[in-house]
Design a protein around this motif. Structure first.
Motif, short mmCIF file in Angstrom:
data_model
loop_
_atom_site.label_atom_id
_atom_site.label_comp_id
_atom_site.label_asym_id
_atom_site.label_seq_id
_atom_site.Cartn_x
_atom_site.Cartn_y
_atom_site.Cartn_z
N MET A 85 2.26 1.84 -3.30
CA MET A 85 1.27 2.13 -4.35
C MET A 85 0.54 3.45 -4.13
SD MET A 85 1.58 -0.18 -6.64
CE MET A 85 0.14 -0.29 -7.71
N LEU A 108 -1.30 4.89 -7.47
CA LEU A 108 -2.78 4.83 -7.46
C LEU A 108 -3.42 6.20 -7.22
CD1 LEU A 108 -3.68 1.53 -5.52
CD2 LEU A 108 -3.55 1.91 -7.97
N GLY A 115 0.83 -1.20 0.00
CA GLY A 115 0.00 0.00 0.00
C GLY A 115 0.87 1.26 0.00
N MET A 150 -5.10 -6.45 -4.02
CA MET A 150 -3.65 -6.30 -4.10
C MET A 150 -2.92 -7.42 -3.35
SD MET A 150 -1.68 -2.70 -3.96
CE MET A 150 -2.24 -2.29 -2.34
N CYS A 151 -2.90 -8.61 -3.95
CA CYS A 151 -2.13 -9.72 -3.38
C CYS A 151 -0.67 -9.56 -3.80
CB CYS A 151 -2.70 -11.05 -3.85
SG CYS A 151 -2.63 -11.24 -5.64
N ARG A 196 -4.75 -4.13 3.65
CA ARG A 196 -4.61 -3.56 2.32
C ARG A 196 -5.01 -2.09 2.28
NH1 ARG A 196 -6.51 -8.96 -0.89
NH2 ARG A 196 -4.49 -9.98 -0.76
N ILE A 226 -7.16 -1.88 -4.64
CA ILE A 226 -6.60 -2.05 -3.30
C ILE A 226 -7.08 -3.37 -2.70
CG2 ILE A 226 -6.46 -1.08 -0.96
CD1 ILE A 226 -6.95 1.70 -2.26
N PHE A 227 -8.37 -3.67 -2.88
CA PHE A 227 -8.94 -4.92 -2.36
C PHE A 227 -8.20 -6.13 -2.92
CE2 PHE A 227 -11.71 -8.56 -3.21
CZ PHE A 227 -12.12 -8.88 -1.93
N PHE A 286 0.37 -6.99 -6.84
CA PHE A 286 1.18 -5.82 -6.49
C PHE A 286 2.47 -5.81 -7.31
CE2 PHE A 286 5.06 -4.79 -4.09
CZ PHE A 286 4.98 -3.41 -4.16
N LYS A 338 -10.36 2.22 -7.94
CA LYS A 338 -9.29 2.28 -6.96
C LYS A 338 -9.54 1.32 -5.79
CE LYS A 338 -6.57 5.57 -4.27
NZ LYS A 338 -6.30 6.99 -4.04
N THR A 339 -10.80 1.29 -5.32
CA THR A 339 -11.15 0.41 -4.22
C THR A 339 -10.90 -1.05 -4.59
OG1 THR A 339 -12.79 1.97 -3.42
CG2 THR A 339 -13.02 -0.30 -2.67
N PHE A 381 -3.87 3.63 2.65
CA PHE A 381 -4.67 4.58 1.87
C PHE A 381 -5.62 5.37 2.78
CE2 PHE A 381 -3.27 1.29 -0.96
CZ PHE A 381 -2.83 2.01 -2.06
#
Lengths: 234, 108
Positions: free
Chosen positions: A90, A94, A87, A109-110, B21, A106-107, A114, A102-103, B25
């Motif tokens: 990124m 992002l 995160g 992003m393994c 995750r 991020i959700f 990534f 975007k959500t 942000f």
């Protein structure tokens, strides 16, 4: 060719090694759920909603143990703490991506997603956000379909794929190498390698990630002056 | 475990994963300037993180018993050599993986 087709065409080749690795691991996970007595609905929903490979394997144990939700939460936070580093890396890439894309990025992003989204060289005529969206979606589709098929067909699956999972190791090696060849200053790469091996030797394979992350964070904080001065010079 | 307990357990794992995750942000939203130290970390971390992922994916290799990590070492060398030669990601990964599969299925 439409904008989305171009992005999909650019993204797909990057995801092929993930297809090999995720199908293998996903099938294994689905089979494990099947032989542990769970319907294929479980691996289907869990691979869609949790979408963090190692944690899904651990979740099989959690479901078979006495009910302890707090332990499940704390265990997940520890096993997946490395996502916070992704995160942080990124935040910049992002920054200009619109919601709700975007959500989802991020959700989903393994580790593998990534690595590709951070490092891939995206063709000039392809939108970065679209590219990252397709990488994320394709990878998740591979994982969910593998886990579900494993859950349905269970122990009927017999094929000699021993060693196929090395595809993901090889991918991490290639991504590390590409980044290494591209970077001006190798301090971070060497620091990470050294401290990860050190933490592995001290804490063993099941508990080294958090100590390794703390060591890396401490080292990069101490080395900030050195790394930033080289960046300016370059 | 009852169905409700199973649902709660799975929900906890989902919550934990989503938190790890989204935390960066949430802490550093795009609308506000990111602290300089965090921007520095964002740039400096990837090299170290990719190294950590390599070690992580090889963490179960046991150099003291079994095949002593020789197949992993050889396949890693092949992957690196192919990549330095052609710089084609898929080619290097496929070559390294085939080499590893042959080694663990036929040799070790």
């Amino acid at each position: 060719m439409s904008k989305q087709t171009r992005a999909l065409k650019a993204a797909f080749p990057y995801t092929l090694p993930i297809f090999a690795g995720f199908w293998f691991l996903g099938l294994t996970y689905g089979v494990l759920m099947n032989v542990s007595g769970f319907s294929f609905i479980y691996p289907l929903l869990m691979s869609m909603l949790i979408y963090a490979g190692s944690m899904e394997f651990i979740a099989v144990d959690l479901l078979l143990s006495p009910f302890n939700p707090l332990q499940a939460l704390l265990m997940t936070l520890m096993v997946n703490a490395r996502h916070m580093f992704y995160g942080l890396s990124m935040l910049g890439p992002l920054k200009d991506i619109k919601q709700p894309k975007k959500t989802y990025l991020i959700f989903g992003m393994c580790d593998e997603t990534f690595s590709i989204n951070y490092s891939a060289e995206i063709p000039g005529d392809v939108d970065r956000g679209d590219f990252m969206f397709w990488v994320t979606l394709l990878n998740q589709l591979y994982w969910v379909s593998g886990a579900t098929l494993g859950g349905i067909f269970g122990s009927f699956i017999t094929f000699n794929t021993e060693g196929l999972d090395f595809a993901m190791t090889a991918m991490f090696i290639v991504i590390f190498l590409d980044n290494f060849l591209k970077e001006e200053d190798h301090t971070s790469s060497f620091t990470g390698l050294l401290l990860a091996v050190l933490a592995l030797l001290i804490f063993g394979p099941d508990g080294f990630i958090i100590p390794a992350m703390l060591l890396i964070l401490a080292a990069l904080t101490l080395l900030r002056g050195r790394i930033e001065s080289k960046e300016v010079a370059a | 475990m009852s169905l409700t307990q199973q649902v709660i357990t799975i929900a906890m794992v989902v919550l934990g994963t989503v938190l790890t995750r989204f935390i960066p942000f949430i802490l550093f939203p795009a609308s506000r300037p990111v602290p300089k130290f965090i921007t520095y970390l964002g740039k400096a971390l990837p090299g170290a993180v990719f190294a950590l992922l390599v070690v992580y994916s090889l963490r179960s290799v046991d150099v003291l018993s079994g095949s002593h990590g020789i197949p992993e070492l050889l396949a890693t060398v092949v992957t690196v050599a192919l990549h330095l030669w052609k710089r084609q990601m898929l080619f290097s990964i496929a070559g390294g993986t085939v080499c590893y599969m042959l080694l663990v299925q036929l040799v070790f």
